[in-house]
Design an enzyme around this catalytic site. Structure first.
Site, short mmCIF file in Angstrom:
data_model
loop_
_atom_site.label_atom_id
_atom_site.label_comp_id
_atom_site.label_asym_id
_atom_site.label_seq_id
_atom_site.Cartn_x
_atom_site.Cartn_y
_atom_site.Cartn_z
N HIS A 294 11.57 -0.50 7.52
CA HIS A 294 10.13 -0.71 6.41
C HIS A 294 9.11 -1.45 7.25
O HIS A 294 9.19 -2.39 7.77
CB HIS A 294 10.54 -1.55 4.81
CG HIS A 294 9.30 -2.17 4.00
ND1 HIS A 294 9.03 -1.85 3.08
CD2 HIS A 294 8.89 -2.95 4.17
CE1 HIS A 294 8.03 -1.96 2.91
NE2 HIS A 294 8.12 -3.31 2.84
N GLY B 264 7.61 0.61 1.03
CA GLY B 264 5.65 1.12 1.15
C GLY B 264 4.80 1.77 0.55
O GLY B 264 3.76 1.64 0.61
N PRO C 275 11.64 1.94 -2.64
CA PRO C 275 10.33 1.32 -3.45
C PRO C 275 10.68 0.45 -4.03
O PRO C 275 11.26 0.53 -4.95
CB PRO C 275 9.73 3.19 -3.84
CG PRO C 275 10.76 3.22 -4.78
CD PRO C 275 12.12 3.33 -3.26
N GLY C 276 9.98 -0.05 -4.23
CA GLY C 276 8.90 -1.63 -5.23
C GLY C 276 8.19 -1.30 -6.28
O GLY C 276 8.29 -0.50 -7.22
N CYS D 58 -6.12 -25.86 -12.06
CA CYS D 58 -7.28 -27.26 -11.29
C CYS D 58 -7.25 -26.95 -9.95
O CYS D 58 -6.62 -27.82 -9.48
CB CYS D 58 -6.99 -28.46 -11.55
SG CYS D 58 -7.50 -29.67 -11.07
N TYR E 281 4.97 -8.03 -7.88
CA TYR E 281 5.01 -8.62 -7.12
C TYR E 281 4.31 -9.42 -7.99
O TYR E 281 3.14 -9.96 -7.70
CB TYR E 281 4.13 -8.80 -5.94
CG TYR E 281 5.20 -7.84 -5.07
CD1 TYR E 281 6.79 -7.81 -4.29
CD2 TYR E 281 4.89 -5.89 -4.96
CE1 TYR E 281 7.37 -6.94 -3.55
CE2 TYR E 281 5.12 -5.15 -4.22
CZ TYR E 281 6.59 -5.74 -3.85
OH TYR E 281 7.34 -5.48 -2.66
N1 LLP Z 1 12.37 -2.80 1.62
C1 LLP Z 1 12.10 -4.13 2.10
C2 LLP Z 1 12.65 -4.29 3.33
C3 LLP Z 1 11.22 -5.14 1.66
O1 LLP Z 1 10.74 -5.53 2.21
C4 LLP Z 1 9.58 -4.30 1.09
C5 LLP Z 1 8.70 -5.11 0.32
C6 LLP Z 1 10.40 -3.31 0.18
C7 LLP Z 1 11.04 -2.24 0.23
C8 LLP Z 1 9.73 -2.66 -1.16
O2 LLP Z 1 8.53 -2.59 -0.46
P1 LLP Z 1 7.20 -2.05 -1.47
O3 LLP Z 1 7.59 0.14 -1.61
O4 LLP Z 1 7.23 -2.33 -3.03
O5 LLP Z 1 6.07 -1.89 -0.95
N2 LLP Z 1 4.24 -9.80 -2.34
C9 LLP Z 1 3.27 -7.93 -1.61
C10 LLP Z 1 3.93 -7.27 -1.43
C11 LLP Z 1 5.21 -7.77 -0.55
C12 LLP Z 1 6.18 -7.02 -0.30
C13 LLP Z 1 7.53 -7.60 0.57
N3 LLP Z 1 8.86 -6.61 0.66
C14 LLP Z 1 2.09 -7.82 -3.14
O6 LLP Z 1 2.81 -8.31 -3.92
O7 LLP Z 1 1.57 -6.39 -2.56
#
Ligand code: LLP
Length: 421
Positions: A193, A229, A271-272, A342, A378
């Protein structure tokens, strides 16, 4: 591919519900999620064998439950996320595993849980191999590899390369195999990742790195994970990733590995953001409109305690206004949108580095509503109690019903854990 999306700056409804009615029923600020949007995004990824949702993006148990019912499994990064997944009905040792732990450290509680509940692990540091091996010899493990490069929408979300703490450095795989052997652990999975909110160019580079890493481990590998990602458009200029192209690259990688190893390889995606970002809206009320020199400020009852992405990353969220009386006049003005905290950084319209930016929005007054959009990922997940603000409620729109899935905190909730001995 440029997205054909438009983001309207006036919006009187969310998923069929009048904004004013939602505000009346649940109060503001308030997060609203549209389940249909999540369903569409799950369907987009159906070509992958396994969709493993990175629940850190939005971890309410009702959301996790709806994902589970649609065949999605989850990733957990902490003991708390394991407990959420269990509560939402995921079974650790189903096939594919309902819960996988992916992290760069085991704290003591997460190690206990992983051992007791038989939860598979994507190991992100060599030390984790010894810590797990001593407690649970003979298990299968997966290695999360840092391929030596990474990319994210912000430097803070880049998880590859030598500046990143994440994963096992790609030249340390042999050392990990020796450690695994010592404990009778077998490396059956490989995971990469490289960052969050990246792009297709960088994501594509992962395939080659994955293939090379799998060749070092050899025939014990049965599962590969492409990580998360995938970006989503936060503005009309930003593209959707060409998912077919992305899947085809991974499919070709999988086929080459199958040919080399002589057995089938399962392909996971993790994915997140992609699954939930677009489903979410942060609904707030404008509580003050004021002029500071040449700048007009709309100040809301929501702040970075509710949505931290702008102050953390200079992240851009589309913004819409809903007038309390539902009127549609389109007079617009350049405004700065901030919250009640604040702290001068409590501004939703800021760029990376903290530079305040103006946004062209419909004229609005106190009592009108402002909606921060593409706020499913997030967003609530990073909410806090800063300034002793209560964390706001979450509402899920499902089958034409708006359901409360987390109530607003109260003063009692805020003080419950504190002691004054
Ligand atoms: N897998 C692993 C091991 C990860 O660390 C992450 C995200 C994902 C999958 C999911 O990534 P995504 O598909 O959501 O891009 N707070 C930040 C994003 C931090 C992501 C942390 N790890 C924001 O608001 O953009």
């Amino acid at each position: 591919m440029i997205s054909s999306l438009t983001f309207e700056t006036l919006r009187n409804e969310i998923a069929g519900f009048a904004v004013a009615d939602l505000a009346q029923q649940f109060g503001t600020p308030c997060y609203v999620y549209d389940l249909e949007s999540i369903e569409r995004r799950i369907a987009d990824l159906a070509a992958f064998d396994v969709i493993r949702y990175a629940q850190k993006a939005l971890s309410n148990i009702a959301i996790l439950d709806r994902m589970r019912r649609r065949g999605v499994v989850v990733d957990a990064v902490s003991a708390g996320e394991i407990h959420r997944a269990l509560k939402a009905g995921f079974v650790p040792n189903s096939q594919p595993a309902g819960i996988v732990y992916t992290a760069d450290v085991f704290d003591r509680e997460s190690l206990d849980l992983v051992v007791e509940r038989n939860i598979p692990v994507n190991v992100g540091s060599p030390d984790m191999i010894d810590q797990l091996g001593e407690r649970a010899p003979g298990r299968n493990i997966a290695l999360r590899i840092n391929p030596g490069f990474g990319h994210g929408h912000s430097q803070k979300t880049n998880t590859g390369g030598p500046q990143s703490k994440h994963g096992i450095w790609h030249t340390s795989i042999d050392d990990c195999l020796v450690r695994a052997d010592r404990h009778g652990l077998t490396v059956t999975g490989m995971h990469m990742h490289i960052g969050s909110g990246t792009d297709i160019e960088h994501l594509s580079q992962v395939c080659g790195a994955m293939e090379a890493a799998c060749q070092v481990v050899g025939r014990t590998v049965k599962t590969i994970s492409a990580g998360g990602g995938l970006p989503v458009p936060y503005s009309a200029e930003q593209p959707y990733v060409d998912l077919e192209q992305y899947f085809n690259l991974w499919q070709a990688t999988r086929h080459r590995l199958q040919d080399a190893f002589g057995h089938s390889i399962e392909l996971e995606i993790e994915p997140g953001r992609y699954l939930v970002a677009e489903s979410g809206y942060l609904l707030a009320e404008i509580r003050a409109v004021k002029q500071m020199g040449e700048n007009t400020f709309y100040l809301l009852d929501a702040g970075f305690n509710d949505l931290a992405r702008p102050i953390l990353y200079g992240a851009y969220h589309p913004i819409a206004i809903a007038r309390r009386d539902g009127s549609g006049g389109r007079v617009e003005q350049d405004v700065i949108v901030g919250g009640p905290l604040c702290e001068s950084g409590d501004i939703f319209t800021q760029e990376e580095g903290g530079f305040v930016a103006r946004r062209r929005l419909p004229a609005a007054g106190v009592g009108d509503f402002l909606i921060l959009e593409v706020a499913g990922a997030y967003a609530y997940a990073m909410a806090s109690n800063y300034n002793s603000k209560y964390r706001c409620p979450e509402v899920l729109i499902e089958n034409g019903e708006a359901k409360l899935i987390r109530r607003r905190e109260t003063a009692e909730d805020l003080l419950r854990l504190e002691l004054n001995p």
